[in-house]
Design a protein around this motif. Structure first.
Motif, PDB file in Angstrom:
ATOM      1  N   ARG A 222      42.961  27.916  29.748  1.00 45.22           N
ATOM      2  CA  ARG A 222      43.173  28.956  28.827  1.00 45.22           C
ATOM      3  C   ARG A 222      42.066  29.942  29.372  1.00 45.22           C
ATOM      4  O   ARG A 222      41.031  29.562  29.613  1.00 45.22           O
ATOM      5  N   VAL A 223      42.318  31.205  29.042  1.00 45.81           N
ATOM      6  CA  VAL A 223      41.666  32.113  29.495  1.00 45.81           C
ATOM      7  C   VAL A 223      40.225  32.332  28.550  1.00 45.81           C
ATOM      8  O   VAL A 223      39.191  32.624  29.247  1.00 45.81           O
ATOM      9  N   TRP A 224      40.396  31.808  27.439  1.00 47.01           N
ATOM     10  CA  TRP A 224      39.354  31.941  26.421  1.00 47.01           C
ATOM     11  C   TRP A 224      38.171  30.670  26.843  1.00 47.01           C
ATOM     12  O   TRP A 224      37.242  30.770  26.273  1.00 47.01           O
ATOM     13  N   PHE A 225      38.667  29.686  27.607  1.00 45.14           N
ATOM     14  CA  PHE A 225      37.647  29.039  28.101  1.00 45.14           C
ATOM     15  C   PHE A 225      36.961  29.350  29.479  1.00 45.14           C
ATOM     16  O   PHE A 225      36.220  28.450  30.034  1.00 45.14           O
ATOM     17  N   THR A 226      37.514  30.357  30.111  1.00 44.25           N
ATOM     18  CA  THR A 226      37.029  30.817  31.388  1.00 44.25           C
ATOM     19  C   THR A 226      35.836  32.043  31.103  1.00 44.25           C
ATOM     20  O   THR A 226      35.822  32.586  30.108  1.00 44.25           O
ATOM     21  N   LYS A 227      34.977  32.046  31.997  1.00 46.04           N
ATOM     22  CA  LYS A 227      34.081  33.239  32.316  1.00 46.04           C
ATOM     23  C   LYS A 227      34.112  34.266  32.939  1.00 46.04           C
ATOM     24  O   LYS A 227      33.994  34.229  34.074  1.00 46.04           O
ATOM     25  N   PRO A 228      34.718  35.411  32.617  1.00 52.08           N
ATOM     26  CA  PRO A 228      34.901  36.561  33.729  1.00 52.08           C
ATOM     27  C   PRO A 228      33.764  37.311  34.019  1.00 52.08           C
ATOM     28  O   PRO A 228      32.805  37.630  33.237  1.00 52.08           O
ATOM     29  N   MET A 229      33.828  37.623  35.216  1.00 52.74           N
ATOM     30  CA  MET A 229      32.432  38.031  35.701  1.00 52.74           C
ATOM     31  C   MET A 229      32.982  39.275  36.819  1.00 52.74           C
ATOM     32  O   MET A 229      33.921  39.155  37.741  1.00 52.74           O
ATOM     33  N   ASN A 230      32.347  40.379  36.743  1.00 55.34           N
ATOM     34  CA  ASN A 230      32.731  41.473  37.720  1.00 55.34           C
ATOM     35  C   ASN A 230      32.191  41.371  39.126  1.00 55.34           C
ATOM     36  O   ASN A 230      30.998  40.708  39.037  1.00 55.34           O
ATOM     37  N   ALA A 231      32.859  41.284  40.154  1.00 56.64           N
ATOM     38  CA  ALA A 231      32.466  41.059  41.283  1.00 56.64           C
ATOM     39  C   ALA A 231      33.071  42.016  42.357  1.00 56.64           C
ATOM     40  O   ALA A 231      33.999  42.742  42.121  1.00 56.64           O
ATOM     41  N   HIS A 232      32.543  41.856  43.479  1.00 53.63           N
ATOM     42  CA  HIS A 232      33.028  43.137  44.747  1.00 53.63           C
ATOM     43  C   HIS A 232      32.862  42.473  45.998  1.00 53.63           C
ATOM     44  O   HIS A 232      31.844  41.551  46.273  1.00 53.63           O
ATOM     45  N   ARG A 233      33.556  42.703  47.136  1.00 58.94           N
ATOM     46  CA  ARG A 233      33.413  42.336  48.204  1.00 58.94           C
ATOM     47  C   ARG A 233      34.073  43.360  49.127  1.00 58.94           C
ATOM     48  O   ARG A 233      34.788  44.328  48.824  1.00 58.94           O
ATOM     49  N   HIS A 234      33.503  43.385  50.377  1.00 60.31           N
ATOM     50  CA  HIS A 234      34.117  44.699  51.486  1.00 60.31           C
ATOM     51  C   HIS A 234      35.443  44.134  51.820  1.00 60.31           C
ATOM     52  O   HIS A 234      35.787  43.054  52.588  1.00 60.31           O
ATOM     53  N   CYS A 235      36.471  45.098  51.564  1.00 60.59           N
ATOM     54  CA  CYS A 235      37.770  44.752  52.061  1.00 60.59           C
ATOM     55  C   CYS A 235      38.422  45.885  52.685  1.00 60.59           C
ATOM     56  O   CYS A 235      38.243  47.019  52.202  1.00 60.59           O
ATOM     57  N   ASP A 236      39.045  45.824  53.790  1.00 65.05           N
ATOM     58  CA  ASP A 236      40.005  46.854  54.293  1.00 65.05           C
ATOM     59  C   ASP A 236      41.216  47.288  53.890  1.00 65.05           C
ATOM     60  O   ASP A 236      41.424  48.435  54.123  1.00 65.05           O
ATOM     61  N   LYS A 237      41.707  46.576  52.785  1.00 67.11           N
ATOM     62  CA  LYS A 237      42.997  46.963  52.213  1.00 67.11           C
ATOM     63  C   LYS A 237      42.769  47.733  50.988  1.00 67.11           C
ATOM     64  O   LYS A 237      43.595  48.333  50.692  1.00 67.11           O
ATOM     65  N   CYS A 238      41.715  47.255  50.218  1.00 67.00           N
ATOM     66  CA  CYS A 238      41.660  47.712  48.892  1.00 67.00           C
ATOM     67  C   CYS A 238      40.152  47.944  48.513  1.00 67.00           C
ATOM     68  O   CYS A 238      39.322  47.654  49.410  1.00 67.00           O
ATOM     69  N   SER A 239      39.784  48.378  47.386  1.00 68.17           N
ATOM     70  CA  SER A 239      38.360  48.840  46.677  1.00 68.17           C
ATOM     71  C   SER A 239      37.469  47.287  46.883  1.00 68.17           C
ATOM     72  O   SER A 239      36.288  47.575  47.162  1.00 68.17           O
ATOM     73  N   GLY A 240      38.226  46.166  46.657  1.00 67.48           N
ATOM     74  CA  GLY A 240      37.346  44.963  46.736  1.00 67.48           C
ATOM     75  C   GLY A 240      36.860  44.696  45.303  1.00 67.48           C
ATOM     76  O   GLY A 240      35.841  43.700  45.175  1.00 67.48           O
TER      77      GLY A 240
END
Length: 316
Positions: A222-240
Motif C-alpha cells: 500500500r502506498v501509505w506503507f512506502t516512503k516517497p523520496m525525490n531523486a534524479h538521474r541523467h537521462c537522454d529522454k526526459c528530465s530524469g
C-alpha cells in the motif's frame, strides 16, 4: 487584468484564465477535477465534478448564468462572481455527479492499487451517498493485455480521456483510444499488447482512478506503507526527475513528481519508470512533501512544512 470573486474572495487574473485555475491561484476551496489536466491540451469538460455557479457574468452583464458551468473550461470575465462551496446548489449537483460516476465503478478499493491516491475515492468520501439508487447491473469488461508494463481495468474507468490526450501529445503513435458509443464506450486497443512507446507509462500517472496501473508495482504494498523520496538521474529522454517509493531500501516503483493537485510536473520516460529500480541508479534529493489531504501524508512531511518551517528545507 480581469477581476473575479470566488466564494467572496477577489483576485486579479491574466486574461483567458479559467475559473478553476483562478480558484487554484486563490488556493482555498478549489473545485475538484477528475478529467482536467493543466499539462494536457484539450482536457476538461468530461467529468463535470468541477461545476460552479456564476451569479454575475461580468461588469457589463450583471446577470448570472442560467445553469451551473464547468469551471475547468469557463474563462473569467472582468467582474465575474462565482460560488463554489458557498452554493448549496453546487454541493447538491456534485453529489449527484459522484453518484453517477459510481454507478459502474466497482467497490474494490481494498484490492485496488490506486487506493490511497485515488481522486474518486476522495470525492466519494466528501460527496458520496451511503446508498445507491441504481438497481441495474454494472458494466463489466473482459480484461485485455495492452502492454508489458501497464494493466488496464476498464471496469474502473470513468472515461476522463486523460490517458488518450497523454498518448496523443507525448508519444509518436497513439495505439489506444475510446471505442464504441454510449454505455458501451471503453478505453481499449484493437490489437493486444501494443502499448510500448517510451513515454507510455505516463498514462498510469494521469489516471485519476485505478483503471491503469503499474504491473511492476501491483499488489506489492500500500502506498501509505512506502516512503516517497525525490531523486534524479541523467537521462537522454526526459528530465530524469522522479519520485522513488521505497520500502526499506527497495525501490517498489518510480513515478513522476506531482503537484498538490495530483498533476505531474514533468513527464518521465519508461526507462526511468520501469528499468532503473536500484537505489544506486539515482541521486537521492530528500523526502517528498505530501499533501496533508492524502492518506499518504501519515508519518510523512506535509506541504505545509514548506511554509511554516522553511528552515527544514535549508537543513536538507
Amino acid at each position: 487584468m480581469p477581476k473575479v470573486t470566488i466564494d467572496n474572495i477577489t483576485i486579479d487574473v491574466p486574461p483567458g484564465t479559467t475559473i478553476l485555475n483562478a480558484a487554484r491561484m486563490i488556493g482555498e476551496n478549489v473545485p475538484p477535477a477528475m478529467c482536467y489536466y493543466s499539462k494536457l491540451k484539450g482536457s476538461g469538460g468530461k467529468c463535470r465534478v468541477c461545476l460552479v455557479k456564476v451569479t454575475k457574468s461580468s461588469e457589463q452583464n450583471p446577470r448570472g448564468m442560467p445553469k451551473l458551468v464547468a469551471s475547468c473550461c469557463t474563462q473569467i470575465a472582468d467582474g465575474m462572481v462565482v460560488e463554489n462551496v458557498t452554493s448549496p446548489e453546487v454541493i447538491e449537483a456534485r453529489k449527484g455527479i459522484v453518484e453517477l460516476l459510481l454507478i459502474n465503478h466497482p467497490l474494490d478499493c481494498p484490492v485496488c492499487d490506486q487506493a490511497g491516491e485515488c481522486h474518486l475515492q476522495d470525492l466519494s468520501y466528501e460527496h458520496g451517498a451511503a446508498t445507491t439508487r441504481y438497481d441495474f447491473g454494472r458494466r463489466t469488461f473482459d480484461k485485455i493485455d495492452i502492454g508489458p508494463y501497464i494493466q488496464l481495468h476498464m471496469t474502473r474507468c470513468i472515461l476522463c480521456y486523460r490517458c488518450v490526450y497523454t498518448a496523443d501529445q507525448l508519444t509518436n503513435e497513439r495505439r489506444h483510444g475510446v471505442i464504441n458509443r454510449g454505455d458501451a464506450a471503453e478505453i481499449s486497443t484493437y490489437i493486444q499488447n501494443v502499448i510500448d512507446n517510451d513515454f507510455s507509462g505516463n498514462v498510469i500517472d494521469v489516471c485519476p482512478v485505478g483503471a491503469l496501473t503499474d504491473k511492476t508495482f501491483r499488489f506489492k504494498s500500500r502506498v501509505w506503507f512506502t516512503k516517497p523520496m525525490n531523486a534524479h538521474r541523467h537521462c537522454d529522454k526526459c528530465s530524469g526527475k522522479v519520485t522513488l517509493w521505497f520500502q526499506g531500501e527497495e525501490v517498489l516503483r518510480v513515478t513522476g513528481r506531482k503537484d498538490k493537485y495530483g498533476e505531474v510536473d514533468e513527464f518521465i520516460c519508461n526507462t526511468c519508470r520501469f528499468e532503473t529500480k536500484q537505489k544506486s541508479d539515482w541521486v537521492i534529493e530528500g523526502p517528498r512533501r505530501i499533501d496533508t489531504h492524502s492518506v499518504i501524508a501519515q508519518n510523512h512531511l506535509p506541504y505545509e512544512l514548506d511554509v511554516v518551517h522553511p528552515q527544514i528545507e535549508a537543513a536538507q
